[in-house]
Design a protein around this motif. Structure first.
Motif, PDB file in Angstrom:
ATOM      1  N   SER A 167       0.834  -1.201   0.000  1.00 32.37           N
ATOM      2  CA  SER A 167       0.000   0.000   0.000  1.00 32.37           C
ATOM      3  C   SER A 167       0.870   1.253   0.000  1.00 32.37           C
ATOM      4  O   SER A 167       1.795   1.380   0.815  1.00 32.37           O
ATOM      5  N   ASN A 219       0.303   2.934   3.536  1.00 34.42           N
ATOM      6  CA  ASN A 219       0.830   2.320   4.759  1.00 34.42           C
ATOM      7  C   ASN A 219       1.769   1.186   4.353  1.00 34.42           C
ATOM      8  O   ASN A 219       1.309   0.162   3.858  1.00 34.42           O
ATOM      9  N   ARG A 259       3.162  -1.096   5.881  1.00 30.35           N
ATOM     10  CA  ARG A 259       2.949  -2.377   6.563  1.00 30.35           C
ATOM     11  C   ARG A 259       1.781  -3.153   5.962  1.00 30.35           C
ATOM     12  O   ARG A 259       1.556  -4.310   6.314  1.00 30.35           O
ATOM     13  N   THR A 260       1.030  -2.527   5.067  1.00 29.14           N
ATOM     14  CA  THR A 260      -0.160  -3.145   4.482  1.00 29.14           C
ATOM     15  C   THR A 260       0.149  -3.705   3.100  1.00 29.14           C
ATOM     16  O   THR A 260       0.676  -3.010   2.242  1.00 29.14           O
ATOM     17  N   TYR A 318      -1.570  -6.234  -0.137  1.00 32.05           N
ATOM     18  CA  TYR A 318      -2.755  -6.841  -0.734  1.00 32.05           C
ATOM     19  C   TYR A 318      -2.313  -7.901  -1.734  1.00 32.05           C
ATOM     20  O   TYR A 318      -1.296  -7.745  -2.415  1.00 32.05           O
ATOM     21  N   VAL A 338      -5.757  -9.177   2.556  1.00 35.97           N
ATOM     22  CA  VAL A 338      -4.988  -8.036   3.028  1.00 35.97           C
ATOM     23  C   VAL A 338      -4.209  -8.457   4.265  1.00 35.97           C
ATOM     24  O   VAL A 338      -4.667  -9.285   5.058  1.00 35.97           O
ATOM     25  N   SER A 339      -3.029  -7.896   4.410  1.00 40.33           N
ATOM     26  CA  SER A 339      -2.222  -8.047   5.617  1.00 40.33           C
ATOM     27  C   SER A 339      -1.860  -6.660   6.118  1.00 40.33           C
ATOM     28  O   SER A 339      -1.487  -5.791   5.326  1.00 40.33           O
ATOM     29  N   THR A 340      -1.968  -6.437   7.407  1.00 41.41           N
ATOM     30  CA  THR A 340      -1.594  -5.143   7.984  1.00 41.41           C
ATOM     31  C   THR A 340      -0.339  -5.249   8.844  1.00 41.41           C
ATOM     32  O   THR A 340       0.002  -4.314   9.564  1.00 41.41           O
ATOM     33  N   ASP A 341       0.352  -6.401   8.757  1.00 45.65           N
ATOM     34  CA  ASP A 341       1.575  -6.590   9.549  1.00 45.65           C
ATOM     35  C   ASP A 341       2.712  -7.131   8.680  1.00 45.65           C
ATOM     36  O   ASP A 341       3.391  -8.078   9.043  1.00 45.65           O
ATOM     37  N   THR A 342       2.874  -6.540   7.509  1.00 47.71           N
ATOM     38  CA  THR A 342       3.930  -6.874   6.545  1.00 47.71           C
ATOM     39  C   THR A 342       3.886  -8.333   6.083  1.00 47.71           C
ATOM     40  O   THR A 342       4.910  -8.922   5.777  1.00 47.71           O
ATOM     41  N   TRP A 399      -2.874 -12.793   7.414  1.00 45.09           N
ATOM     42  CA  TRP A 399      -3.731 -12.340   6.323  1.00 45.09           C
ATOM     43  C   TRP A 399      -5.200 -12.566   6.683  1.00 45.09           C
ATOM     44  O   TRP A 399      -5.520 -13.476   7.449  1.00 45.09           O
ATOM     45  N   GLU A 456      -5.286  -0.421  -5.333  1.00 39.87           N
ATOM     46  CA  GLU A 456      -5.715   0.547  -4.328  1.00 39.87           C
ATOM     47  C   GLU A 456      -5.661   1.950  -4.919  1.00 39.87           C
ATOM     48  O   GLU A 456      -4.713   2.275  -5.648  1.00 39.87           O
TER      49      GLU A 456
END
Length: 220
Positions: free
Chosen positions: A104, A107, A109-110, A112, A129-133, A137, A154
């Protein structure tokens, strides 16, 4: 100003090199491998540097093998001590030859990713999606219809706006994947959106179709 180029190749894994490199037999080749597989090669696709730490590079090769490599580590072998597997580990997943992903721009760390089960006659939508690198998921397929998803994008100005391109059309989410609506059916967005519908449809369909590659293997 020179910059670095990251690229996936066929049979020669992923490479990184300077934009001002010249083709001269008298000059050592400035291109370096991001990784090598156990056969010292590999087919590679999306290859992206970590925007927050130049040591790390995200890459993927056949059948959903999404990885993160510490390029300053002791080994560049994929699966070795300097690499980390980021492939989603969820029951029943089958990956395509090519699994598009991106970091992303809003961010770092995000991440897709999407993939299609077309060659297994599986038309379920796979969008994650992952929000922690990439360490964990979750699915954001939500109310997408049973159509194979080939790409996710995005919006560059609004992180809540997502687009997917499927076998039958383009879909928009205004809430980061909680719900989806068809762009192909409505042909336009409401007046409150800052996006150009035609440009967004072209962007959402701009990546290669994963179905044009060999049959995927089951998740091991």
């Amino acid at each position: 100003m020179p910059y670095r180029i990251f690229a996936g190749t066929q049979d020669n894994a992923a490479l990184v090199g300077p934009s001002d490199a010249t083709l001269d037999d008298a000059i050592p080749d400035p291109w370096r491998s991001v990784y090598l597989d156990r056969w010292t090669g590999g087919d590679s696709f999306v290859t992206l540097p970590d925007p927050t730490d130049e040591r790390f590079v995200y890459y993927e090769h056949q059948n959903g093998a999404l990885m993160r490599m510490d390029t300053t580590g002791s080994s560049i072998l994929s699966g070795g001590p300097s690499s980390e597997s980021l492939r989603p580990r969820l029951p029943g997943l089958r990956f395509s030859w090519y699994t598009p992903f991106f970091i992303s721009p809003h961010n770092p760390r995000t991440l897709y990713l999407s993939f299609t089960g077309f060659r297994e006659n599986d038309t379920r939508p796979y969008v994650f999606v992952s929000t922690d690198t990439g360490r964990t998921w979750r699915s954001i397929a939500s109310n997408l219809p049973p159509e194979c998803v080939n790409v996710i994008k995005e919006d560059p100005t609004d992180p809540k706006l997502l687009y997917v391109g499927t076998d039958l059309g383009v879909y928009l989410s205004r809430d980061a994947g909680q719900s989806w609506e068809s762009l192909s059916a409505t042909r336009c967005l409401d007046s409150g959106s800052r996006s150009d519908p035609q440009a967004d449809q072209r962007a959402a369909l701009s990546l290669p179709d994963p179905r044009h590659h060999p049959r995927p293997l089951p998740l091991g």
